[in-house]
Write a protein that holds these residues in place. Structure first.
Motif, mmCIF file in Angstrom:
data_model
loop_
_atom_site.group_PDB
_atom_site.id
_atom_site.type_symbol
_atom_site.label_atom_id
_atom_site.label_comp_id
_atom_site.label_asym_id
_atom_site.label_seq_id
_atom_site.Cartn_x
_atom_site.Cartn_y
_atom_site.Cartn_z
ATOM 1 N N ASP A 189 22.301 53.116 41.857
ATOM 2 C CA ASP A 189 23.609 53.690 42.382
ATOM 3 C C ASP A 189 24.589 53.646 41.682
ATOM 4 O OD1 ASP A 189 25.678 53.633 43.685
ATOM 5 O OD2 ASP A 189 24.873 53.566 46.054
ATOM 6 N N PRO A 190 25.172 54.600 41.194
ATOM 7 C CA PRO A 190 26.520 53.944 39.964
ATOM 8 C C PRO A 190 27.602 53.337 40.160
ATOM 9 C CG PRO A 190 25.213 56.320 39.924
ATOM 10 C CD PRO A 190 24.853 55.684 40.901
ATOM 11 N N ARG A 191 28.135 53.671 41.586
ATOM 12 C CA ARG A 191 28.825 52.803 42.083
ATOM 13 C C ARG A 191 28.569 51.478 41.957
ATOM 14 N NH1 ARG A 191 34.500 52.865 42.991
ATOM 15 N NH2 ARG A 191 34.138 55.242 42.684
ATOM 16 N N LEU A 192 27.439 50.579 43.191
ATOM 17 C CA LEU A 192 26.877 49.582 43.279
ATOM 18 C C LEU A 192 27.109 48.644 41.674
ATOM 19 C CD1 LEU A 192 24.603 49.959 46.203
ATOM 20 C CD2 LEU A 192 26.866 49.465 45.792
ATOM 21 N N GLU A 193 26.165 49.636 40.996
ATOM 22 C CA GLU A 193 25.941 49.023 39.585
ATOM 23 C C GLU A 193 26.984 48.487 38.860
ATOM 24 O OE1 GLU A 193 23.733 47.477 38.597
ATOM 25 O OE2 GLU A 193 22.156 48.534 39.994
ATOM 26 N N ALA A 194 28.108 49.431 39.066
ATOM 27 C CA ALA A 194 29.844 49.305 38.757
ATOM 28 C C ALA A 194 30.319 47.570 39.050
ATOM 29 C CB ALA A 194 30.341 51.084 38.606
ATOM 30 N N ALA A 195 30.157 48.086 40.005
ATOM 31 C CA ALA A 195 30.594 46.975 40.962
ATOM 32 C C ALA A 195 30.335 45.635 40.471
ATOM 33 C CB ALA A 195 31.042 47.014 42.618
ATOM 34 N N GLY A 196 28.862 45.812 40.579
ATOM 35 C CA GLY A 196 28.002 44.332 40.100
ATOM 36 C C GLY A 196 28.192 44.327 38.816
ATOM 37 N N LEU A 197 28.154 44.450 37.821
ATOM 38 C CA LEU A 197 28.487 44.381 36.033
ATOM 39 C C LEU A 197 30.035 43.617 35.948
ATOM 40 C CD1 LEU A 197 26.782 47.579 34.753
ATOM 41 C CD2 LEU A 197 25.961 45.769 34.817
ATOM 42 N N LEU A 198 30.676 44.630 36.581
ATOM 43 C CA LEU A 198 32.319 44.307 36.360
ATOM 44 C C LEU A 198 32.390 42.452 37.235
ATOM 45 C CD1 LEU A 198 34.296 47.294 37.154
ATOM 46 C CD2 LEU A 198 34.018 46.282 34.493
ATOM 47 N N ALA A 199 31.444 42.245 38.136
ATOM 48 C CA ALA A 199 31.783 40.979 38.419
ATOM 49 C C ALA A 199 30.846 40.433 37.880
ATOM 50 C CB ALA A 199 31.256 40.960 39.773
ATOM 51 N N MET A 200 30.309 40.101 37.030
ATOM 52 C CA MET A 200 29.004 39.635 36.792
ATOM 53 C C MET A 200 29.812 39.531 35.395
ATOM 54 S SD MET A 200 25.478 40.652 34.273
ATOM 55 C CE MET A 200 25.157 41.025 36.030
ATOM 56 N N SER A 201 30.314 40.615 34.474
ATOM 57 C CA SER A 201 31.166 40.721 33.081
ATOM 58 C C SER A 201 32.555 38.859 33.714
ATOM 59 C CB SER A 201 32.315 41.547 32.901
ATOM 60 O OG SER A 201 32.659 41.263 31.871
ATOM 61 N N ALA A 202 32.887 39.457 34.561
ATOM 62 C CA ALA A 202 34.463 38.270 35.378
ATOM 63 C C ALA A 202 34.240 37.518 35.326
ATOM 64 C CB ALA A 202 34.974 38.550 36.053
ATOM 65 N N GLY A 203 32.696 37.080 35.934
ATOM 66 C CA GLY A 203 32.187 35.469 36.026
ATOM 67 C C GLY A 203 32.124 35.210 34.329
ATOM 68 N N LEU A 204 30.853 35.899 33.966
ATOM 69 C CA LEU A 204 30.579 35.164 32.353
ATOM 70 C C LEU A 204 31.812 34.823 31.661
ATOM 71 C CD1 LEU A 204 27.560 38.102 31.732
ATOM 72 C CD2 LEU A 204 27.717 35.890 32.159
ATOM 73 N N GLY A 205 32.521 35.547 31.848
ATOM 74 C CA GLY A 205 34.226 35.330 30.739
ATOM 75 C C GLY A 205 34.801 34.067 31.457
ATOM 76 N N THR A 206 34.790 33.156 32.476
ATOM 77 C CA THR A 206 35.055 32.368 33.179
ATOM 78 C C THR A 206 34.187 31.492 32.513
ATOM 79 O OG1 THR A 206 36.448 33.441 34.814
ATOM 80 C CG2 THR A 206 35.971 30.903 35.193
ATOM 81 N N SER A 207 32.657 31.693 32.652
ATOM 82 C CA SER A 207 31.843 31.156 32.251
ATOM 83 C C SER A 207 32.201 30.156 30.380
ATOM 84 C CB SER A 207 30.718 30.760 32.676
ATOM 85 O OG SER A 207 30.153 32.459 31.447
ATOM 86 N N ILE A 208 32.507 31.230 29.898
ATOM 87 C CA ILE A 208 32.988 31.447 28.610
ATOM 88 C C ILE A 208 34.878 30.648 28.768
ATOM 89 C CG2 ILE A 208 33.353 32.133 26.397
ATOM 90 C CD1 ILE A 208 31.853 34.722 27.346
ATOM 91 N N LEU A 209 34.740 30.626 29.191
ATOM 92 C CA LEU A 209 36.719 29.465 29.494
ATOM 93 C C LEU A 209 36.714 28.425 29.221
ATOM 94 C CD1 LEU A 209 39.452 32.152 31.096
ATOM 95 C CD2 LEU A 209 38.628 32.114 28.112
#
Length: 206
Positions: free
Chosen positions: A157-177
């Motif tokens: 599902d493109p919409r669900l995957e897009a939301a999940g990928l962006l949330a994952m990217s944000a969480g990974l970014g915070t873990s890097i910080l």
């Protein structure tokens, strides 16, 4: 004859000063007086252009969003003349990871603004960016294009995957910080999930 002032340029210079000082001290600790000192202008001038700290913060975030778009475009250009959907999705997600000074400041300030807005009704009442769903819409459209080209696994599902990928990217970014993981390990995680979505053997086609 007095020198003509480019007001748009002056506003940008002040916003850049905000970004620099907030990147060093944190958004919560920055006042308009600090920004004026960083920009080497008077507090009165900062107040003339932005009236309130909230308006200054919002303008600074919009400037960061614009520069983020430029980072994504640069990554897409680096992928070749005709990058496929996988390469474009990769560019959008990887550009947001705090892997260098500019991207670290971008992620830090966006996260800080969101946290401040939780308890500040004035900040919460302002749009985070002009179109809060812009990134999700763009990513969804890229995944739909990939789906139409039979590059995605069945049932995605493109919409669900897009939301999940962006949330994952944000969480990974915070873990890097906070030093939990490196940019390289975060990249591996994102690449793993993209490989789960895109069909094997076709995900790297351009």
């Amino acid at each position: 004859m007095p020198k003509r002032v480019d007001h748009a340029e002056r506003r940008t210079e002040i916003a850049e000063a905000l970004i620099r000082v907030a990147g060093r001290r944190g958004l919560h600790a920055v006042g308009m007086r600090d920004v004026a000192a960083e920009a080497d202008v008077s507090l009165r001038l900062v107040q003339y252009y932005f009236q309130t700290k909230e308006k200054l913060l919002l303008f600074g975030l919009e400037l960061l969003a614009e520069r983020f778009g430029e980072r994504v475009s640069a990554r897409i250009r680096a992928a070749g003349n005709t990058p496929g959907p996988r390469a474009m999705v990769d560019a959008l997600l990887m550009a947001a990871l705090p892997a260098d000074d500019e991207s670290r400041i971008f992620h830090h300030l966006y996260t800080s603004y969101a946290v401040l807005a939780v308890n500040d009704p004035v900040l919460a009442a302002q749009p985070f960016i002009k179109n809060p769903d812009a990134a999700e819409d763009a990513l969804t459209e890229l995944l739909r294009q990939a789906q139409q080209a039979a590059l995605l696994e069945p049932g995605v599902d493109p919409r669900l995957e897009a939301a999940g990928l962006l949330a994952m990217s944000a969480g990974l970014g915070t873990s890097i910080l906070v030093g939990q993981r490196s940019p390289e390990s975060a990249t591996v995680v994102l690449d793993h999930h993209l490989s789960r979505i895109f069909r094997t053997g076709k995900a790297v086609m351009t």
